[in-house]
Motif scaffolding. Structure first.
Motif, short mmCIF file in Angstrom:
data_model
loop_
_atom_site.label_atom_id
_atom_site.label_comp_id
_atom_site.label_asym_id
_atom_site.label_seq_id
_atom_site.Cartn_x
_atom_site.Cartn_y
_atom_site.Cartn_z
N LEU A 142 -12.77 40.41 5.43
CA LEU A 142 -12.50 39.85 6.76
C LEU A 142 -12.40 38.35 6.63
O LEU A 142 -13.29 37.69 6.12
N SER A 143 -11.28 37.79 7.09
CA SER A 143 -11.14 36.34 7.10
C SER A 143 -10.89 35.89 8.54
O SER A 143 -10.55 36.71 9.40
N ASP A 144 -11.05 34.62 8.79
CA ASP A 144 -10.95 34.09 10.16
C ASP A 144 -11.79 34.93 11.11
O ASP A 144 -11.36 35.28 12.20
N TRP A 145 -12.99 35.24 10.70
CA TRP A 145 -13.86 36.13 11.46
C TRP A 145 -14.81 35.36 12.36
O TRP A 145 -15.09 34.19 12.14
N TYR A 146 -15.25 36.04 13.40
CA TYR A 146 -16.27 35.47 14.28
C TYR A 146 -17.05 36.61 14.94
O TYR A 146 -16.51 37.68 15.18
N PRO A 147 -18.34 36.38 15.20
CA PRO A 147 -19.16 37.41 15.83
C PRO A 147 -18.95 37.46 17.34
O PRO A 147 -18.67 36.45 17.97
N VAL A 148 -19.08 38.66 17.90
CA VAL A 148 -18.90 38.89 19.33
C VAL A 148 -19.91 39.95 19.77
O VAL A 148 -20.17 40.89 19.02
N LEU A 196 -16.94 38.91 3.46
CA LEU A 196 -16.55 37.92 4.46
C LEU A 196 -15.89 36.73 3.80
O LEU A 196 -16.44 36.13 2.89
N GLY A 197 -14.70 36.41 4.29
CA GLY A 197 -13.98 35.23 3.83
C GLY A 197 -14.33 34.06 4.73
O GLY A 197 -15.44 33.95 5.25
N LYS A 198 -13.36 33.21 4.96
CA LYS A 198 -13.56 32.00 5.77
C LYS A 198 -13.81 32.38 7.23
O LYS A 198 -13.11 33.21 7.81
N ARG A 199 -14.83 31.74 7.80
CA ARG A 199 -15.15 31.96 9.21
C ARG A 199 -14.14 31.23 10.09
O ARG A 199 -13.64 30.17 9.73
#
Length: 142
Positions: free
Chosen positions: A31-37, A85-88
């Motif tokens: 997962l790249s360009d990831w963010y928690p929700v 996890l890739g880049k956040r």
């Protein structure tokens, strides 16, 4: 539909602090360009997936609830699978977005970045689009 839930033994190991093996992580999608929700009271992660067995590379996906995440944010475990996890995802300043989209302002220009935006309803901090919410089961919801 096959049951993809974790067997009780795997859950016990995860709760006890068990770490994934190198093989587990090598098999895991990225997962790249990831963010928690927060969704329905559970933490999920949204991001662009690569090397997933069901989704094409670059597809924006939402994970099932996160059970555990490495402290260094290099991997996470959901009920169904591991993810590397890739880049956040990082929000950028409005000036950087406008310059990337429209090019630099002319030297000596008095026009502010906000004056160059496409319209009054334009969102200066666009997030990745959210994928449709998929239920893990067929339980009716009120």
């Amino acid at each position: 539909m096959p049951d993809t839930r974790m067997p009780p033994e795997a859950w016990d190991r995860l709760v006890a602090g068990w770490q994934p093996s190198e093989v587990d992580l090598l098999r895991a999608p990225i997962l790249s360009d990831w963010y928690p929700v927060w969704r329905r009271g559970a933490l999920v992660v949204v991001g662009r997936v690569s090397y997933h067995h069901k989704a094409a590379d670059g597809t924006v996906v939402q994970t099932t609830p996160v059970l555990r995440m490495a402290e260094d944010e290099t991997w996470l475990r959901t009920r169904r699978e591991y993810f590397r996890l890739g880049k956040r995802f990082e929000r950028k300043p409005i000036e950087e977005i406008v310059e990337a989209a429209l090019g630099p302002a002319a030297p000596g220009s008095v026009i502010k970045a906000s004056d160059r935006l496409p319209g009054p309803d334009w969102d200066p901090y666009p997030d990745l689009p959210l994928p449709p919410v998929e239920d893990d089961d067929d339980t009716p919801r009120p």
